[in-house]
Structures are given as C-alpha cells and as structure tokens.
Design an enzyme around this catalytic site. Structure first.
Site, short mmCIF file in Angstrom:
data_model
loop_
_atom_site.label_atom_id
_atom_site.label_comp_id
_atom_site.label_asym_id
_atom_site.label_seq_id
_atom_site.Cartn_x
_atom_site.Cartn_y
_atom_site.Cartn_z
N PHE A 135 -7.08 -11.39 -17.38
CA PHE A 135 -7.43 -12.52 -16.53
C PHE A 135 -7.85 -13.67 -17.45
CE2 PHE A 135 -10.32 -14.92 -13.72
CZ PHE A 135 -9.50 -15.06 -12.61
N ASP A 204 -13.49 -4.33 -18.84
CA ASP A 204 -13.65 -5.13 -17.63
C ASP A 204 -13.20 -4.25 -16.46
OD1 ASP A 204 -13.23 -6.82 -15.43
OD2 ASP A 204 -12.84 -8.55 -16.69
N TYR A 229 -17.73 -8.30 -5.83
CA TYR A 229 -17.23 -8.88 -4.58
C TYR A 229 -15.85 -8.38 -4.20
CZ TYR A 229 -15.48 -12.18 -8.14
OH TYR A 229 -14.92 -12.73 -9.27
N LYS A 230 -15.26 -7.49 -4.97
CA LYS A 230 -13.96 -6.93 -4.62
C LYS A 230 -14.17 -5.61 -3.88
CE LYS A 230 -11.90 -9.09 -8.73
NZ LYS A 230 -11.32 -10.28 -8.08
N ARG A 378 0.62 -9.92 -3.96
CA ARG A 378 -0.33 -8.84 -4.24
C ARG A 378 -0.91 -8.31 -2.93
NH1 ARG A 378 -5.04 -9.81 -8.32
NH2 ARG A 378 -5.74 -10.99 -6.51
#
Length: 403
Positions: A135, A204, A229-230, A378
C-alpha cells in the site's frame, strides 16, 4: 426476480449449515432484500453494540464524570486493555499490543524501532527491504524511515525477499495480504528467512487481522501493525495497534517518545525514560471516543474462533469464484486472487477493462464492493456478517452488468 438455480439452492444449504450465521444479527445491515456489503476489507459494518456504548461514553463518562473517567471509567488503561482484546485475534499473548495512533504512525514507529534494534546488534546494517507491491503509504514511510536512519531503501517482491536478504539488511516491511489482489504471503517462512539473515521482520496486518490466523507469537514475528476499521469493524478512523514481541520490548526505542510512554507520565520530567512493556508504544493522549467504540465493536468476537472465521472465509470465496465461473461470460474478466487456499486472503480481486463503471453500476443495484485503479474490482468477504446467499446474488448481478 431471477429463477432459482442450482447455485441459489446451494447457497441456501450453505447458509443453513453456517455456524457463524447468528453473528449477522450483531451488525447493522440492510435486510435480506437490501444491499450486499462486500467492502468490509475497506470499512467494516457497524456492530449494534457501538452506538449505545458511544452514547454512554459521551453522555455519562464525559458529560457527567468528566476528568474522573480517566481512572474510574478506565480511559487511561484502554490502549493496553483493548490491545489484549485484539491479541488472540492475531495469535499474541497479552501484554504485547498497544492500541492508538494511525496505522501509518505505527508503521513508522515499528520500522524505525526495528532498524535501531538491528543497528544496536552491530555495524553494517544499513538497508531496509520493503514490499514492492505495498500500500503506497507503507512505501512512503519506509522511505522516510530509511532517510532518518541512514539506510538504503530497496523495494522487492515478497517472493524475492529470501534471495534479497544479506548482511546489510536491517529490517523488512511486508504486508501479510496484498491490498490489491488479496494474495496471502507466507508469514512463517518469510519471517524465518529474515531472522536467518540477522534482520528484523515488521508485518502489516491490515488485511488479515480478523479474517485469518496470523500467529505472531508462534512464528516469532518481531513487530507488527494493523488497522481496526476493516475486519475488526472499529469504525472509520478507529485507532490502529502496534505489536512488539515481549522479549524485544526492553530494547524497543520508539522514534516518537511521548509523555504517555514515559515511565512517569505525570512526573513531567525533562528527560525521557521509557515505560516497561507494551506501553512503550504509546505517544500522546489516547483518542478515547473512537477507542471505546472499538472496544464495543470487538465484543462481536465473543465465542468466535479465528479458525472458524477462516474456514467460512475460504468457503465464501470458493463459492463466489464458483458462481462467477458459472454466471459471468467467458473471457469477460480475469481473477487476480490466487486459487490455492494457502495463498488467498479474504477478498477476491477481478480484473476487467471497465472496472470503474461496472462497480458504480453494481453499487447502484445494491452490491457494494470497491474499485482500484485502473481495472480491478475488489470484493471483501467478512465472515461474521456475509452469507452465501449474499455471495450468489453478488455474482449474479455482476454477470448481468457484464453482459
């Protein structure tokens, strides 16, 4: 309304046998005819316990108790307490995770801390390896950490890390699951290779924590970071976390020492003395509102094992790929996500030339995934609230839009 198919009937049977199906009621979701939410790999759905907890924090703890809540409501100890709540979800014993700050800030702390550990061991460790497919923010921070520590930055594909390691390697920053393709990287073997080279591994976990077993302690990971938050459903901008392995904590030298990580935080000393344990990962005053919302969100994990979540995740993604194969016109798209279970996270990435417009049309029809430039659709599968009927409907609507 489409006529029932063998796959719709299969979805009904799979849903009937789903041991996690009851968890769906613990989230705020549209009804069975509403939206199919397949974007939990970007932002998890709202757990039903959160609004009431936040109202209590604001109205009673802050509104009535005010400053007393730092002690009487447990605000001060929340970063470590919630860290211990996350720990089992990533395979860590208590006392190694502290919650606070953003993922980006924690990547910086972990990576600079890892380089300092390596350079403390001896001279010549002046190179950082970073996942070339990472990312973007992780790459930006790795570059800054390299400049700050006098290291060279070397981007490499995760599969090429073992061959790229050497006597100069200080630290390696890797993603457990690739955010774009959903590829799951081999954390155990890559960590072992990093250690064999005398370097430190920083992982990560943003796209794996809460979706699959991680095994931080079992595999000897040095440092790790992740968002909440995922798949952990902590809410937009909920605080991230930092893992520092227990035997490294007394040597962990954070590049962001703050009063919250001081051995005497209220001593107001001019000289910095770090606290013991995971508290060293703290910096400034905890973000209490979002942190306690996260604590409430984590209650959905009561009675749930990560192994059960992983089993359903694989079943969901298998079924989605089966439905796509049955419904989508041949040659219309390419699957970027690996088919072998050992190489797959909890999302499916599909490539098609008009991915952006396709996703907009899907969202208009109540199938919510997301799009990554230039051509990737996605779909994230959160096993605690996504069912097999959702999956079948998503694939069917996708096929209709692609025709």
């Amino acid at each position: 309304m489409s006529e029932p198919t063998d796959l719709t009937q299969k979805a009904e049977k799979l849903d009937a046998g789903d041991e996690l199906a009851s968890k769906r009621a613990e989230f705020v979701l549209d009804g069975p005819e509403g939206a199919v939410y397949l974007d939990g790999n970007s932002l998890g759905a709202l757990p039903v316990a959160v609004p009431g907890r936040v109202a209590d924090v604001v109205g009673r703890q802050w509104g009535e108790m005010r400053i007393r809540s730092w002690t009487e409501s447990g605000w001060w100890t929340a970063p470590e307490r919630i860290g211990d709540r996350i720990a089992p979800l990533v395979g860590a014993a208590a006392g190694q995770i502290v919650v606070g700050d953003s993922t980006s800030v924690n990547v910086f702390k972990a990576l600079v801390g890892a380089v300092r550990l390596a350079q403390e061991n001896g001279p010549g460790r002046d190179e950082i390896l970073v996942d070339a497919t990472t990312f973007p923010t992780d790459g930006y921070i790795a570059g800054s950490a390299a400049r700050m520590t006098g290291c060279a930055l070397r981007p490499v594909e995760p599969s090429e890390v073992p061959g790229a390691l050497g006597e100069r390697t200080a630290a390696v920053l890797l993603n457990h699951v690739d955010y774009r393709t959903g590829r799951l990287h081999d954390l155990p073997s890559l960590t072992a290779a990093v250690h064999a080279a005398g370097a430190y591994a920083v992982w990560d976990l943003c796209h794996s924590a809460g979706a699959l077993p991680v095994g931080l302690d079992a595999h000897g990971v040095d440092l790790a970071v992740g968002c909440t938050y995922k798949y952990l459903n902590g809410g937009p901008g909920s605080p991230a976390y930092l893992y520092v392995r227990a035997d490294l904590q007394d040597r962990f030298d954070s590049p962001l020492p703050g009063w919250n990580s001081h051995a005497e935080p209220f001593g107001m000393r001019s000289a910095y003395t770090p606290a013991e344990g995971a508290v060293r990962g703290r910096v400034g005053t905890p973000d209490i509102l979002s942190m306690l919302a996260l604590e409430a969100a984590l209650e959905v994990w009561d009675g749930v094992t990560v192994e059960a979540v992983r089993a359903k995740s694989l079943a969901l993604t298998d079924f989605f790929l089966e439905c796509v194969g049955e419904y989508v016109p041949e040659g219309r798209m390419e699957c970027l996500t690996p088919l072998p279970h050992a190489e797959r996270g909890s999302q499916v990435a599909l490539r098609c030339a008009d991915a952006g417009p396709v996703m907009r049309r899907l969202i208009d029809r109540g199938v919510v995934g997301d799009f990554r430039h230039p051509d990737v659709l996605r779909f994230g599968f959160t096993p605690l609230y996504v069912g097999f009927a959702d999956v079948e409907r998503a694939a069917r609507v996708l096929a209709e839009e692609l025709r």
